[in-house]
Design a protein around this motif. Structure first.
Motif, PDB file in Angstrom:
ATOM      1  N   VAL A  13       1.672   7.119  -6.658  1.00 42.46           N
ATOM      2  CA  VAL A  13       0.696   8.136  -7.032  1.00 42.46           C
ATOM      3  C   VAL A  13       1.204   9.519  -6.653  1.00 42.46           C
ATOM      4  O   VAL A  13       1.093  10.478  -7.419  1.00 42.46           O
ATOM      5  N   ARG A  38       1.346  16.160  -8.072  1.00 40.82           N
ATOM      6  CA  ARG A  38       0.047  16.690  -7.676  1.00 40.82           C
ATOM      7  C   ARG A  38       0.063  17.243  -6.257  1.00 40.82           C
ATOM      8  O   ARG A  38      -0.723  18.065  -5.887  1.00 40.82           O
ATOM      9  N   PHE A  39       0.953  16.694  -5.429  1.00 41.20           N
ATOM     10  CA  PHE A  39       0.899  17.045  -4.026  1.00 41.20           C
ATOM     11  C   PHE A  39       2.014  17.992  -3.619  1.00 41.20           C
ATOM     12  O   PHE A  39       2.141  18.321  -2.466  1.00 41.20           O
ATOM     13  N   PHE A  54       0.017  23.126  -4.720  1.00 40.77           N
ATOM     14  CA  PHE A  54      -0.720  23.779  -3.640  1.00 40.77           C
ATOM     15  C   PHE A  54       0.129  24.904  -3.054  1.00 40.77           C
ATOM     16  O   PHE A  54       0.795  24.717  -2.041  1.00 40.77           O
ATOM     17  N   PHE A  91       0.855   4.207  -2.727  1.00 37.80           N
ATOM     18  CA  PHE A  91       0.650   5.613  -2.352  1.00 37.80           C
ATOM     19  C   PHE A  91       1.767   6.464  -2.953  1.00 37.80           C
ATOM     20  O   PHE A  91       1.518   7.492  -3.577  1.00 37.80           O
ATOM     21  N   MET A 150       0.834  -1.204   0.000  1.00 37.14           N
ATOM     22  CA  MET A 150       0.000   0.000   0.000  1.00 37.14           C
ATOM     23  C   MET A 150       0.864   1.246   0.000  1.00 37.14           C
ATOM     24  O   MET A 150       0.577   2.204  -0.717  1.00 37.14           O
TER      25      MET A 150
END
Lengths: 481, 204
Positions: free
Chosen positions: B109, B115-116, B121, B106, B102
């Motif tokens: 991605v 994206r993060f 942001f 994570f 997992m």
């Protein structure tokens, strides 16, 4: 906050008010007058239905009305599911009263907790933003955990409640994680605004798909779909049968509405992504649910695995993403709730003096003991198996037809093959009732309201099968099909 | 702004480490105290985001009230944690494989597409002087989010009903005080005057 907001949410307000009234009235009731609580709960359901029916959409079945800044939505699908929730819950109350009386657990808590769970179901059906979905789900879940542990002296019940609680909290956490990802990607909680944001940003956004995976896992747990089904048989078996009756029927309708709102209203543009995930869940559920049910000797476990199989069919109705398939899925979930209530109602009827009729052997020779109840159980089993003329057949047929029309031939073939395999264990119950010697000759005795309700519930299996057209019509028109 | 990042990474590291400690220390009291540390670091990170009201609420409610209650329960119930740890080693390999898979997914991605990252942001502009967090929360809580707020209240009601349902017992043989009967008691129900002959004193 306008008058319109409160008009739209009137059924929920009524239910929450009456729950508080029942809580308060119960304080002043003596043990022998406890039936007043039951009557008040039934009055609550009847008036909730009347209040729900009073709202007028102006003739357009796909119209929807929003309240409280878009966090609450009323539409025909929601209202139909709510009406059937009241109806099935009324059946649950009638059946449960008989069992609770016999096992000396007839307290007001059962009714207040069930009504709070109903409130969670209603809010979940009408939720139009992520916060409301989560809160409705938690309200329903919290009341359900308590109902599973309702028989405090039963070690099995406490164990089941603990399992349900731990796994349920984890599923809620996973769902919440997915929601936070979706919020991060779109910047809004409102499902309608989310779908607009997805349309603008494009559906190949990895973050959205990442969130979607967690949402689907959370949903699959609530449905009890394989491979997130571990809790279903243990909880169904460990809980008192009055609770199993409840959690196996009404909340499934809320799960359907929740899946529709999250996946279609919110993330409809990601349909190609969630269709693959749901088809995997649907296939596994149909295959595993029907195979595992064959090996059971405990009827509560058998019906639990049969639930898993049925939920596979409901997911199959959701996954093509067409108006026709949603209508079929909605019809299936309503029919399933009615069948499940009747099946567990029969289990309660055979439970003598608080000892649950858990084993398949308890159904042996039921025809000799009472042929009418045997006939009811036979109708329910035929309906669950999907034998033509009974309503379960039409539900399966519509779902499979919707899958075929969407080009999912392989899925339809698996569904047909495994419903034929599944028919074995349903028809085994019929065989036990008609061709085996009874293990006891004790007469079957139940109060008049119980007998009336179970007869009505059994006749619905046949009646709704023969006159299924109008309900199917309503379900289809809710989605504009 | 390096000081901002130093503070962020310090508190994040403390939070992660103490969260791991919560589930791995043997003594449940230490676990509860590590949970306090986790909440405290989280609230410090919220402070960095200029959400002072929520940060203080987190300290007041979780650290101040919930965790104290937790410690009470841990100390009063004297739970033997050894049986709870049974099978830890046995399930560890499977758990590690699942957790590793997992975590890898994570990271795939999160890292492949930025994206993060801070580019996706950017920091929001700082609030003007005199900006009230409390007022901002209050304004939306009782208008836009009135319905969720009320539903949260009903969930608390259900929690109360559930707690009473699961714990209230009317035991039949138990000795209870009845204050109204205690107040209404008459003298002759408690004291009985008996006439008797005087006894001769016994020499001993």
């Amino acid at each position: 906050m306008t008058r319109m907001d409160f008009l739209l949410i009137a059924p929920e307000l009524w239910v929450v008010t009456m729950t508080c009234v029942i809580l308060f009235v119960d304080l002043f009731l003596k043990e022998e007058r406890r039936a007043i609580v039951y009557l008040l709960a039934m009055v609550t359901l009847v008036f909730a239905a009347i209040i729900t029916l009073r709202f007028d959409y102006g003739g357009d079945p796909t119209a929807s009305a929003f309240a409280f800044n878009g966090s609450f939505v009323r539409d025909q699908m929601g209202d139909m599911l709510k009406l059937f929730s009241y109806f099935v819950l009324a059946m649950v109350f009638i059946y449960a009263k008989f069992f609770l009386r016999q096992s000396r657990m007839f307290r007001a808590d059962f009714y207040t907790l069930s009504l709070e769970a109903l409130l969670g179901i209603m809010l979940l059906i009408s939720a139009n933003n992520l916060v409301m979905v989560y809160l409705g789900l938690e309200l329903l879940a919290l009341a359900s955990y308590t109902l599973v542990a309702y028989d405090r002296d039963s070690a099995k019940g406490s164990e089941a409640a603990m399992k349900y609680f731990v796994l349920g909290s984890m599923a809620s956490g996973i769902l919440l994680y997915g929601m936070s990802m979706i919020y991060g990607a779109t910047g809004t909680l409102d499902l309608v605004a989310i779908s607009e944001a997805v349309r603008v940003s494009g559906s190949d956004d990895i973050m959205l798909v990442f969130g979607l995976v967690f949402l689907v896992v959370g949903l699959a747990f609530k449905f009890g779909a394989v491979p997130f089904h571990m809790w279903v048989p243990d909880v169904y078996e460990g809980a008192p049968v009055s609770t199993t009756l409840f959690i196996s029927s009404v909340p499934k309708m809320a799960a359907f509405a929740m899946a529709f709102r999250l996946l279609q209203t919110g993330l409809g543009d990601l349909q190609s992504d969630w269709m693959q995930m749901l088809s995997l869940l649907a296939v596994l559920s149909i295959v595993f649910g029907n195979l595992a049910a064959i090996a059971q000797t405990n009827i509560k476990r058998m019906l639990a695995y049969s639930t898993i199989g049925h939920m596979g069919f409901v997911l199959m109705g959701l996954l093509p993403g067409t108006a026709e398939s949603y209508g079929a899925g909605m019809f299936y979930v309503i029919v399933y709730a009615l069948m499940s209530a009747a099946a567990f109602g029969m289990v309660i009827m055979l439970s003598a003096r608080g000892v649950e009729a858990e084993n398949l052997d308890d159904f042996k020779g039921l025809n000799r003991r009472n042929s009418w109840y045997a006939a009811i159980m036979a109708m329910v089993m035929f309906s669950m198996a999907g034998v033509p003329v009974f309503v379960g057949f039409f539900a399966k047929w519509l779902v499979i037809q919707a899958a075929l029309n969407a080009g999912l031939v392989w899925l339809a073939i698996i569904a047909v093959v495994f419903s034929v395999i599944g028919a074995f264990y349903y028809i085994r119950v019929v065989k036990l009732m008609y061709f085996d010697e009874p293990i006891t000759e004790a007469p079957i005795d139940a109060p008049v309201d119980f007998r009336a309700a179970i007869s009505l519930n059994g006749v619905i299996m046949l009646g709704l099968g023969i006159f299924s057209g109008s309900l199917i019509q309503i379900c289809m028109s809710s989605f504009g099909a | 702004m390096p000081i901002y990042e130093i503070v962020f990474y310090t508190f994040s590291l403390v939070m992660l480490a103490s969260a791991v400690a919560v589930i791995s220390v043997r003594n449940p009291v230490y676990a509860a105290l590590f949970l306090v540390l986790t909440f405290f670091s989280a609230s410090a990170i919220w402070m960095l985001l200029e959400v002072e009201f929520l940060a203080i609420i987190l300290i007041l409610v979780y650290v101040g009230a919930v965790m104290v209650l937790f410690l009470f329960v841990v100390m009063m119930l004297d739970i033997n944690v050894e049986p709870l740890r049974e099978g830890f080693i046995r399930y560890l390999p499977v758990g590690l494989v699942v957790a590793g898979l997992m975590a890898a997914e994570f990271l795939l991605v999160i890292w492949t597409k930025s994206r993060f990252g801070p580019e996706a942001f950017p920091s929001p502009p700082p609030h003007p002087e005199g900006y009230s967090n409390t007022q901002a929360v209050g304004e939306v809580l009782y208008t836009n989010y009135l319905l969720p707020f009320e539903v949260a209240g009903i969930i608390l009601l259900v929690a109360i009903i559930a707690a009473v349902t699961l714990t209230l017992r009317h035991r039949s043989g138990a000795h209870r005080q009845n204050p109204s009967r205690q107040v209404q008691v008459q003298r002759d129900e408690r004291v009985r005057l008996v006439k008797m002959k005087p006894e001769p004193r016994q020499e001993g």
